[in-house]
Write an enzyme that holds these catalytic residues in place. Structure first.
Site, PDB file in Angstrom:
ATOM      1  N   GLU A   1       0.845  -1.202   0.000  1.00  0.00           N
ATOM      2  CA  GLU A   1       0.000   0.000   0.000  1.00  0.00           C
ATOM      3  C   GLU A   1       0.882   1.253   0.000  1.00  0.00           C
ATOM      4  OE1 GLU A   1      -4.305  -0.164   1.751  1.00  0.00           O
ATOM      5  OE2 GLU A   1      -3.088   0.873   3.226  1.00  0.00           O
TER       6      GLU A   1
ATOM      7  N   HIS B   1       7.483 -27.180   1.647  1.00  0.00           N
ATOM      8  CA  HIS B   1       6.672 -28.264   1.089  1.00  0.00           C
ATOM      9  C   HIS B   1       5.503 -27.706   0.280  1.00  0.00           C
ATOM     10  CE1 HIS B   1       8.995 -31.079   3.496  1.00  0.00           C
ATOM     11  NE2 HIS B   1       9.038 -30.063   4.353  1.00  0.00           N
TER      12      HIS B   1
ATOM     13  N   LYS C   1     -13.389   1.143  -3.775  1.00  0.00           N
ATOM     14  CA  LYS C   1     -14.489   1.486  -2.861  1.00  0.00           C
ATOM     15  C   LYS C   1     -15.605   2.191  -3.619  1.00  0.00           C
ATOM     16  CE  LYS C   1     -11.802   2.197   1.360  1.00  0.00           C
ATOM     17  NZ  LYS C   1     -11.310   3.197   2.286  1.00  0.00           N
TER      18      LYS C   1
HETATM   19  O1  LIG Z   1      -8.999   2.339   9.727  1.00  0.00           O
HETATM   20  P1  LIG Z   1      -9.894   2.554   8.557  1.00  0.00           P
HETATM   21  O2  LIG Z   1     -10.133   4.000   8.285  1.00  0.00           O
HETATM   22  O3  LIG Z   1     -11.186   1.788   8.736  1.00  0.00           O
HETATM   23  O4  LIG Z   1      -9.177   2.016   7.267  1.00  0.00           O
HETATM   24  C1  LIG Z   1      -8.832   0.670   7.120  1.00  0.00           C
HETATM   25  C2  LIG Z   1      -7.871   0.503   5.972  1.00  0.00           C
HETATM   26  O5  LIG Z   1      -8.441   0.989   4.775  1.00  0.00           O
HETATM   27  C3  LIG Z   1      -7.435   1.639   4.001  1.00  0.00           C
HETATM   28  O6  LIG Z   1      -7.668   2.984   4.028  1.00  0.00           O
HETATM   29  C4  LIG Z   1      -7.480   1.232   2.592  1.00  0.00           C
HETATM   30  O7  LIG Z   1      -7.327  -0.132   2.474  1.00  0.00           O
HETATM   31  C5  LIG Z   1      -6.124   1.292   4.700  1.00  0.00           C
HETATM   32  O8  LIG Z   1      -5.124   2.186   4.431  1.00  0.00           O
HETATM   33  C6  LIG Z   1      -6.573   1.256   6.100  1.00  0.00           C
HETATM   34  O9  LIG Z   1      -5.648   0.633   6.939  1.00  0.00           O
END
Ligand SMILES: O=P(O)(O)OC[C@H]1O[C@](O)(CO)[C@@H](O)[C@@H]1O
Length: 534
Positions: free
Chosen positions: A323, A352, A458
């Site tokens: 990320e 394995h 998202k």
């Molecule tokens: O803590 P939040 O805001 O729920 O985000 C969870 C995760 O989602 C992200 O924003 C995107 O995957 C991550 O960087 C983060 O750790």
């Protein structure tokens, strides 16, 4: 550079050892040359300077206009102002006091003397660190058992809640979400709340939140009168939040020594702040990564801890590295498609599974072995399995054998060796990799502290949920009774004929969960007739 004597010399020349931590980093099995090191020197000088500015409070995440301050969590005196220092120390003491009160029973569930379980709900950086640490420091009879909901998979949620069912009335729920709006975490919270309500339990008397001030979750927790809320600050990124309340509260509730975790990280931070390549273990990792990947992600990072407790370290690092470094644009706006892919589980188990390919197949990776020097808890020698040989000797032999076999076939490896798996070492490992990723980000000129790509997925998911609501509305309005629609008509009637495939996938999922009527052959979409259950 292949004779045993030459390799032994290279090992000694490049071995990094931190005496206080008894912590080793060996990059001798990465085939870089002296010329390469000389070429990298100016890049490292710049990276060290950039890192210094970041620690002093520069806006190191320009898109989000944020400082990057996870290093201050273990050295609040380095935070750039008094208010930040106060935030760090007050949150830490609140976490510590709260956990002690829960363990002693001073904070307890409404109808029992003590909590027996913790249910941690969160995803990504709000789950991976707590999960890694819980497994690394697991004990046979924990003070409080910890379970996790880290997805919106209903069946996975049912399994966890089902396993907790008999003890739900003594389970403390910790909802973790920095943004307070991540759907998976919000859904986990709603599902847990529903389970409590089904048992006549008032959810607010079992729940705490760890979230940004003023977030949706923060507002819910305050409005509903949850037991407490713990602050998450905007200068802490999710994937570097294990040593904030996010990781420290679950750890402290399990009786894990959080001060030792912070201390290990602090000592490692001091070592990785040194602006000298050979004396800085994080810089050595970044150098090895750059050498193996050409600074362009050309090889994958395979993480192989030879220790069951460290199984989840690769998953933790997967988010931290991918990320942070996996970016389309560099800081100057050039298209670079950067990143390093990370995967792995544990040795010798993986020998394995996929080590066959690592040894002989496509040469598109470099390994990182994590060696743990002590085999078992002190005083427990275990049985002698062969004359003079114990289980841990096999583990060590398998690690050494794999390292050698890979090297002989032109495959590089790094070895990080630690004395034992302890809170201090966990803190040190986390700090080492946080710094290595930060330095590498500067070397390849990417913003290691944002994640714009995650937003795209998202947003696309939100569009699909919106379309599903429209599909249901059309079906209820037009097919109640005996009428039905083809998929093409349905897509047309929701006003999105071009989204016919999405409509089909939505309908197939609704049908599999008995939420609509579907006639025809689902393998032949044009044969289908869809109608509402109404
Ligand atoms: O803590 P939040 O805001 O729920 O985000 C969870 C995760 O989602 C992200 O924003 C995107 O995957 C991550 O960087 C983060 O750790």
């Amino acid at each position: 550079m292949n004779s045993a004597t030459e390799l032994w010399q290279r090992y000694q020349d490049w071995l990094y050892y931190h005496e206080e931590l008894n912590f080793y980093v060996d990059i001798s099995r990465i085939r870089f040359t002296a010329d390469f090191v000389a070429q990298m020197q100016p890049k490292f000088e710049k990276a060290f300077a950039d890192m210094q500015a970041l620690e002093a409070g520069a806006i190191a995440n320009p898109d989000e206009d944020r400082m990057v301050g996870h290093y201050w969590l273990r050295a609040p005196e380095l935070a750039p102002n008094e208010s930040l220092k106060h935030d760090i120390t007050s949150t830490l003491s609140k976490v510590d006091t709260f956990a002690k009160k829960v363990i002693k029973g001073e904070i307890h569930p409404p109808h029992a003397a003590k909590f027996t379980d913790i249910l941690s709900i969160g995803i990504g950086g709000s789950a991976l660190g707590p999960e890694f640490v819980a497994q690394a420091m697991a004990v046979t009879n924990p003070l409080l058992n910890i379970s996790f909901i880290d997805n919106t998979d209903p069946d996975g949620i049912d399994l966890v809640l089902g396993q907790l069912s008999a003890r739900l009335a003594t389970t403390l729920v910790v909802v973790i979400s920095k943004s307070g709006g991540t759907p998976e975490a919000a859904n986990g919270m709603k599902e847990a709340k529903y389970a409590y309500e089904q048992k006549g339990l008032e959810f607010n008397r079992y729940a705490v939140a760890i979230t940004g001030e003023g977030s949706k979750l923060d507002r819910i927790a305050k409005e509903e009168g949850w037991i407490d809320t713990f602050a998450m600050y905007d200068w802490i990124g999710g994937r570097t939040s294990e040593l904030s309340a996010v990781g420290l509260l679950p750890a402290a509730l399990q009786g894990i020594d959080i001060m030792a975790m912070l201390e290990g990280a602090k000592v490692m931070d001091e070592a990785t702040r040194i602006a000298n390549l050979k004396q800085n273990p994080a810089a050595l990792l970044a150098l090895a990564w750059y050498s193996e990947t050409n600074g362009k992600g050309e090889k994958d990072m395979v993480i192989l801890p030879y220790k069951d407790r460290l199984l989840l370290f690769s998953r933790y690092l997967q988010q931290l590295v991918m990320e942070s470094l996996g970016k389309e644009k560099d800081l100057d706006g050039n298209t670079v498609y950067q990143g390093i892919a990370v995967y792995g589980n544990k040795g010798s188990t993986d020998q394995h599974a996929y080590v066959q390919q690592l040894r002989e197949g496509v040469n598109n990776f470099f390994a990182t072995f994590i060696e743990v020097l002590s085999d078992r808890a002190p005083g427990n020698k275990g049985p002698e399995l062969e004359p003079g040989i114990f289980a841990g000797d096999f583990l060590s032999g398998f690690w050494q054998g794999t390292r050698k076999a890979l090297y002989e076939n032109g495959r590089g490896s790094i070895t990080v060796s630690i004395p034992e798996v302890s809170p201090r070492m966990i803190g040190a490992l986390i700090a080492l990799y946080e710094r290595a990723v930060g330095l590498y980000g500067f070397l390849v000129n990417v913003n290691a502290y944002h994640q714009p790509g995650v937003e795209a997925g998202k947003k696309a998911a939100a569009v699909i949920l919106d379309l599903q609501k429209k599909v249901m509305a059309v079906l209820d309005a037009e097919t109640a009774g005996s009428a039905s629609l083809s998929i093409a008509d349905l897509a047309h009637k929701v006003g999105q004929p071009e989204a016919i495939e999405t409509v089909y996938l939505i309908v197939r999922h609704l049908d599999a969960n008995s939420r609509i009527n579907l006639e025809g052959n689902t393998g032949n979409p044009s044969s289908l007739r869809v109608s509402s259950l109404l």
